[in-house]
Design a protein around this motif. Structure first.
Motif, mmCIF file in Angstrom:
data_model
loop_
_atom_site.group_PDB
_atom_site.id
_atom_site.type_symbol
_atom_site.label_atom_id
_atom_site.label_comp_id
_atom_site.label_asym_id
_atom_site.label_seq_id
_atom_site.Cartn_x
_atom_site.Cartn_y
_atom_site.Cartn_z
ATOM 1 N N PHE A 70 0.580 -1.029 0.230
ATOM 2 C CA PHE A 70 -0.033 0.025 -0.085
ATOM 3 C C PHE A 70 0.988 1.381 0.090
ATOM 4 C CE2 PHE A 70 -2.407 3.429 2.274
ATOM 5 C CZ PHE A 70 -3.091 4.127 1.465
ATOM 6 N N SER A 71 0.379 1.993 -0.886
ATOM 7 C CA SER A 71 1.436 3.714 -1.071
ATOM 8 C C SER A 71 0.080 4.700 -0.735
ATOM 9 C CB SER A 71 1.777 2.881 -2.442
ATOM 10 O OG SER A 71 2.502 4.616 -1.928
ATOM 11 N N GLY A 72 0.284 5.452 -0.303
ATOM 12 C CA GLY A 72 -0.792 6.342 -0.458
ATOM 13 C C GLY A 72 -1.257 6.900 0.728
ATOM 14 N N SER A 73 -2.845 7.516 0.768
ATOM 15 C CA SER A 73 -2.911 7.878 2.271
ATOM 16 C C SER A 73 -4.734 7.923 2.301
ATOM 17 C CB SER A 73 -3.062 9.537 1.730
ATOM 18 O OG SER A 73 -2.101 10.605 2.055
ATOM 19 N N LEU A 74 -4.617 7.841 3.675
ATOM 20 C CA LEU A 74 -6.272 7.845 3.867
ATOM 21 C C LEU A 74 -7.189 8.226 5.207
ATOM 22 C CD1 LEU A 74 -6.486 5.698 6.533
ATOM 23 C CD2 LEU A 74 -5.482 3.586 5.040
ATOM 24 N N LEU A 75 -7.992 8.038 5.132
ATOM 25 C CA LEU A 75 -8.774 9.338 5.849
ATOM 26 C C LEU A 75 -10.163 8.644 6.103
ATOM 27 C CD1 LEU A 75 -8.858 11.916 8.307
ATOM 28 C CD2 LEU A 75 -10.461 13.006 6.009
ATOM 29 N N LEU A 76 -10.104 8.230 8.227
ATOM 30 C CA LEU A 76 -11.933 8.032 7.931
ATOM 31 C C LEU A 76 -12.113 8.767 8.953
ATOM 32 C CD1 LEU A 76 -10.351 5.437 7.059
ATOM 33 C CD2 LEU A 76 -10.984 3.419 9.141
ATOM 34 N N VAL A 77 -13.756 8.796 8.827
ATOM 35 C CA VAL A 77 -14.292 10.380 9.323
ATOM 36 C C VAL A 77 -15.604 9.446 10.292
ATOM 37 C CG1 VAL A 77 -15.869 12.131 9.237
ATOM 38 C CG2 VAL A 77 -13.332 11.807 8.432
ATOM 39 N N HIS A 78 -15.542 10.077 11.353
ATOM 40 C CA HIS A 78 -16.787 8.728 11.528
ATOM 41 C C HIS A 78 -17.987 10.233 12.553
ATOM 42 C CE1 HIS A 78 -19.405 7.060 15.286
ATOM 43 N NE2 HIS A 78 -20.164 6.199 14.309
ATOM 44 N N ARG A 79 -19.415 10.605 12.304
ATOM 45 C CA ARG A 79 -20.360 11.476 12.044
ATOM 46 C C ARG A 79 -19.154 13.264 12.827
ATOM 47 N NH1 ARG A 79 -23.018 8.500 17.511
ATOM 48 N NH2 ARG A 79 -24.580 7.559 16.809
ATOM 49 N N GLY A 80 -18.588 13.500 11.251
ATOM 50 C CA GLY A 80 -17.620 14.650 11.124
ATOM 51 C C GLY A 80 -16.363 14.703 12.032
ATOM 52 N N ARG A 81 -16.282 13.628 12.486
ATOM 53 C CA ARG A 81 -14.609 14.176 13.279
ATOM 54 C C ARG A 81 -13.943 12.599 12.748
ATOM 55 N NH1 ARG A 81 -15.449 16.097 18.709
ATOM 56 N NH2 ARG A 81 -13.938 13.707 19.585
ATOM 57 N N PRO A 82 -12.711 13.139 12.299
ATOM 58 C CA PRO A 82 -11.794 12.801 11.952
ATOM 59 C C PRO A 82 -11.082 11.037 13.123
ATOM 60 C CG PRO A 82 -10.571 14.823 12.253
ATOM 61 C CD PRO A 82 -11.947 15.042 12.722
ATOM 62 N N VAL A 83 -11.288 10.157 11.979
ATOM 63 C CA VAL A 83 -10.687 8.849 13.548
ATOM 64 C C VAL A 83 -9.468 8.705 13.353
ATOM 65 C CG1 VAL A 83 -11.367 6.423 14.281
ATOM 66 C CG2 VAL A 83 -12.888 8.434 14.070
ATOM 67 N N LEU A 84 -9.232 8.208 11.916
ATOM 68 C CA LEU A 84 -7.520 8.153 11.573
ATOM 69 C C LEU A 84 -7.566 8.259 10.268
ATOM 70 C CD1 LEU A 84 -5.654 5.830 12.856
ATOM 71 C CD2 LEU A 84 -7.328 4.633 10.366
ATOM 72 N N ALA A 85 -5.970 8.613 10.523
ATOM 73 C CA ALA A 85 -5.524 9.679 9.183
ATOM 74 C C ALA A 85 -3.435 9.088 8.904
ATOM 75 C CB ALA A 85 -5.648 11.087 9.135
ATOM 76 N N ARG A 86 -4.349 8.155 7.687
ATOM 77 C CA ARG A 86 -2.362 7.893 7.746
ATOM 78 C C ARG A 86 -2.025 7.984 5.714
ATOM 79 N NH1 ARG A 86 -0.799 7.074 12.141
ATOM 80 N NH2 ARG A 86 -1.143 5.448 14.091
ATOM 81 N N SER A 87 -0.606 8.603 6.451
ATOM 82 C CA SER A 87 0.165 8.096 4.901
ATOM 83 C C SER A 87 1.121 7.332 4.469
ATOM 84 C CB SER A 87 0.209 9.469 4.480
ATOM 85 O OG SER A 87 -0.570 9.978 4.326
ATOM 86 N N TYR A 88 1.160 6.744 3.681
ATOM 87 C CA TYR A 88 2.572 6.034 3.903
ATOM 88 C C TYR A 88 3.175 5.846 2.167
ATOM 89 C CZ TYR A 88 1.616 3.276 7.974
ATOM 90 O OH TYR A 88 1.029 3.237 9.419
ATOM 91 N N GLY A 89 4.084 5.541 1.448
ATOM 92 C CA GLY A 89 5.170 5.242 0.873
ATOM 93 C C GLY A 89 5.455 7.044 0.165
ATOM 94 N N ARG A 90 5.630 6.461 -0.996
ATOM 95 C CA ARG A 90 6.433 7.918 -2.045
ATOM 96 C C ARG A 90 5.465 8.916 -3.043
ATOM 97 N NH1 ARG A 90 10.176 6.348 -6.625
ATOM 98 N NH2 ARG A 90 8.934 4.568 -7.382
ATOM 99 N N ALA A 91 5.313 9.911 -3.096
ATOM 100 C CA ALA A 91 4.698 10.481 -3.917
ATOM 101 C C ALA A 91 5.107 10.492 -5.132
ATOM 102 C CB ALA A 91 4.411 11.846 -3.422
ATOM 103 N N ASN A 92 6.158 10.807 -5.191
ATOM 104 C CA ASN A 92 6.978 10.703 -5.723
ATOM 105 C C ASN A 92 8.699 11.025 -5.746
ATOM 106 O OD1 ASN A 92 8.229 14.181 -5.062
ATOM 107 N ND2 ASN A 92 5.570 14.363 -5.744
#
Length: 385
Positions: free
Chosen positions: A53-75
């Motif tokens: 996995f390379s990229g970013s993710l965001l999980l939001v519950h009821r408008g509140r950020p719960v988990l934010a992660r980024s891995y790997g290289r963009a360039n």
């Protein structure tokens, strides 16, 4: 790379959300106990450690950020992070669908209006029978621009935005439908391109200017835009697409993409901007309540896809419908509404869970064999457990 607490709060404007270690929400009591966010976090970390996995993710519950992660290289110059821009592939279709709905709400477009009502130059058999409804639901019979003979070879030589829009429309004008409108179902990039052309014709603005002004801006999507291939090469904020090669390695495939994205694919966005889009769409800030419902409700069974239905529990009925833009499906008795996208070096997923008020955004600059990355299915399984 892991996002910081400050970056997530600033991106979402969620000053009241307390993020432990910059990723997992401290207000865990509000999260259903069946949703094991920490186990999912470990899974994502393991996938990244294996270079799966390379990229970013965001999980939001009821408008509140719960988990934010980024891995790997963009360039070659930057790692992926919360501000990294990712090519969205077909998730872009959601913006086109909202633009059409806005113009329908304003009385300028009818879902039952024919293609020929809005665009000229199509044979009568297409102009008089293909309706906006068919284009939105992939039932027009017009198919995929990228499989049209000669299209991609010529399209990769275009070096102007108007060439991409007008040239693609001209190719579709010369296409014979595979079936009569409404008589079948096949995923259609051609159909969504024409919807964007209709937006431009009816609004009097370019498609790109219309969505910037009427979709991105009111949704607060300050980072989302269409960028050209030269910008993709040179802007360090933009993740390059690293496509899997027969050798097993990965290669940068920017030069296999069009000069600029189209109404069918490849706007650029961040996870936080897509969370804002979900809030604006579900909160009827982009459309009134009636047209929000029209856009997000199921219309026809979607085109069949290879492999098992996503998120289906063994033995459970598979219920899925194509909406006017998104796809909605029933997973473990929960409705999941959103869209995925894929291209060489790109895999994206955006989902809304209206019953439990979750939103998931997973943007990757890797492609995957046989469907979405495992983290997408893991997130869906976690929320619908």
């Amino acid at each position: 790379m892991t996002t910081t607490r400050r970056s997530v709060l600033g991106l979402l404007g969620a000053s009241g959300a307390m993020l432990a270690t910059g990723a997992v929400a401290g207000a865990a009591a509000a999260i259903p106990t069946s949703v094991d966010v920490r186990a999912f976090d470990r899974f994502v970390r393991e996938q990244a450690a294996m270079d799966a996995f390379s990229g970013s993710l965001l999980l939001v519950h009821r408008g509140r950020p719960v988990l934010a992660r980024s891995y790997g290289r963009a360039n070659d110059t930057a790692p992926n992070g919360p501000d990294t821009l990712f090519a969205m592939a077909s998730v872009t279709k959601l913006f086109t669908a909202v633009a059409i709905a806005q113009l329908a709400q304003a009385g300028k477009i009818a879902y039952t209006g024919t293609l020929g009502t809005y665009l000229s130059g199509f044979p009568a058999g297409i102009a008089d029978t293909v309706k906006v409804h068919h284009l939105l639901t992939h039932t027009s019979g017009l198919g995929d621009t990228f499989t049209m003979p000669g299209y991609l070879e010529e399209a990769l030589t275009w070096t102007e935005v108007d060439q991409v829009m007008n040239g693609t429309t001209d190719y579709i004008r010369r296409t014979s439908p595979e079936f009569a409108p409404g008589a079948g179902s096949r995923y259609s990039n051609a159909g969504y391109h024409l919807l964007g052309a209709i937006v431009a014709q009816v609004s009097g603005k370019s498609y790109y200017d219309y969505v910037r002004e009427h979709v991105f801006r009111p949704a607060g999507m300050t980072s989302t835009d269409f960028h050209t291939r030269p910008q993709w090469h040179t802007d360090p904020r933009i993740a390059h697409p690293y496509a899997k090669q027969p050798s097993g390695g990965r290669a940068d495939t920017i030069d296999q993409r069009l000069y600029v994205g189209t109404p069918a694919g490849d706007a650029f966005t961040t996870c936080a901007d897509m969370a804002r889009f979900a809030s604006a769409l579900q909160g009827s800030k982009l459309l009134d309540r009636a047209f929000t419902g029209i856009t997000l409700s199921g219309k026809v069974p979607p085109p069949s896809q290879p492999g098992p239905p996503p998120g289906r529990t063994p033995g459970a009925p598979h219920v899925a419908f194509q909406c006017y833009g998104p796809v909605t499906l029933l997973v473990n008795n929960q409705w999941v509404t959103g869209h995925g996208g894929g291209a060489p070096g790109t895999s994206t997923d955006f989902q809304m869970y209206p019953g439990t008020e979750w939103v998931t955004v997973i943007l990757s600059n890797y492609d995957y064999d046989g469907g979405p990355p495992p983290v997408v299915m893991k997130a869906r399984d976690m929320i619908t457990a």
